[in-house]
Enzyme design. Structure first.
Site, PDB file in Angstrom:
ATOM      1  N   MET A  28     -46.828  21.200 -40.158  1.00  0.00           N
ATOM      2  CA  MET A  28     -47.484  22.474 -40.466  1.00  0.00           C
ATOM      3  C   MET A  28     -46.477  23.620 -40.367  1.00  0.00           C
ATOM      4  SD  MET A  28     -51.373  22.194 -39.163  1.00  0.00           S
ATOM      5  CE  MET A  28     -51.090  22.579 -37.454  1.00  0.00           C
ATOM      6  N   GLY A  34     -38.626  19.111 -32.327  1.00  0.00           N
ATOM      7  CA  GLY A  34     -39.541  17.971 -32.434  1.00  0.00           C
ATOM      8  C   GLY A  34     -39.650  17.511 -33.881  1.00  0.00           C
ATOM      9  N   HIS A  35     -39.868  18.470 -34.778  1.00  0.00           N
ATOM     10  CA  HIS A  35     -39.946  18.134 -36.206  1.00  0.00           C
ATOM     11  C   HIS A  35     -38.600  17.585 -36.701  1.00  0.00           C
ATOM     12  CE1 HIS A  35     -42.926  21.614 -35.953  1.00  0.00           C
ATOM     13  NE2 HIS A  35     -43.686  20.621 -36.390  1.00  0.00           N
TER      14      HIS A  35
END
Ligand code: AMP
Length: 279
Positions: A28, A34-35
């Site tokens: 999103m 993390g992504h």
């Protein structure tokens, strides 16, 4: 990196690429480490990597933070340029949800417990958008963070029940140095808030440590909750220990288990979890 905003644009970009394996990372946006770790995993295991950025309105409740969810496309594009992503799928709402579209995908057993109990409709929104995205992108592998543990179980079950020819890869939670799980919502937190927010991770670690000697789930949960209650400015939503493979309730630790919780700090909702066998 190619940016595709419509389904035909995306399909054309994929068709014009030569690849053996397509790895897909749905997000999103408001990208963080993390992504990035998911994208790096995807780039290691696939020769074509598609990332999507879509803030899915259907997974937010009417009083949740859809309108103030962080949006930072310029920064996201900067991050993506150096991340190993080949194609960014960046659809508007009406590309994903056409008018008159009433499709529903529901896995009630998973979507009504834990986070789902407090966010009715959330996991239905997640299941629906991922169904659409998987059909649009047609990946060989899709990458998700352990940070959203319940979501990973939902997706694995969905892929299994719907016979998708797709491998779901769950990557470890990336944390700040103090242990706080990276989250797009962390940018809402002040320095003081961050200290309170850490109570959830500390409670999870406490439960994991205690679980080495105590196998009684009720006691482990009681102690973890008592710790969180002792920290100022934190409102506990839930703290539970469940069977890791399917999130079924358990009374004693026999098989692999996961501790999961959600807290509010100054109006910001944060979730985290830990496998009780993790070192
Ligand atoms: P979101 O943009 O929050 O929907 O997250 C997109 C993906 O990134 C999901 O699979 C999340 O589980 C994953 N993710 C978010 N935060 C982290 C984190 N701290 N470590 C690893 N994966 C994460």
């Amino acid at each position: 990196m190619i940016i595709a905003k419509t389904v035909p644009e995306l399909r054309l970009a994929i068709k014009q690429s030569t690849f053996r394996s397509l790895g897909f990372v749905p997000t999103m946006g408001a990208l963080h480490e993390g992504h990035i770790s998911l994208i790096q995993h995807a780039a290691q295991e696939n020769d074509l990597v598609v990332v999507s950025i879509f803030i899915n309105p259907k997974q937010f409740g009417p009083h949740e933070d859809y309108y103030k969810y962080p949006r930072d496309l310029d920064n996201d594009l900067e991050i993506l340029k150096n991340s190993g992503a080949h194609i960014l799928f960046l659809p508007e709402d009406d590309v994903i949800y056409q008018s008159g579209d009433e499709v529903e995908i529901r896995l009630p057993q998973i979507s009504s417990i834990l986070c789902g109990k407090f966010r009715p409709g959330h996991f239905d929104g997640v299941a629906l958008v991922l169904t659409k995205l998987f059909n649009i992108v047609a990946p060989n592998k899709a990458y998700f963070g352990q940070k959203d543990y319940q979501q990973t179980i939902l997706i694995k079950k969905m892929v299994d029940y719907l016979f998708w020819n797709l491998e779901i890869i769950v990557c470890p939670t990336i944390r700040d140095e103090d242990g706080l799980a990276k989250s797009s919502r962390n940018r809402y937190l002040s320095n003081e808030d961050r200290k309170s927010a850490l109570s959830l991770y500390t409670a999870l670690c406490l439960a994991r440590e205690k679980s080495k000697t105590c196998k009684d789930v009720e006691q482990l949960v009681r102690e973890a909750k008592a710790y969180i209650a002792s920290v100022p400015n934190v409102v506990l939503e839930y703290f539970e220990i469940r069977r890791a493979k399917d999130l079924k309730s358990i009374n004693f630790l026999k098989e692999e288990a996961v501790a999961l919780g959600a807290v509010y700090v100054n109006g910001t909702r944060l979730i985290d979890n830990i496998l009780l066998t993790e070192s």
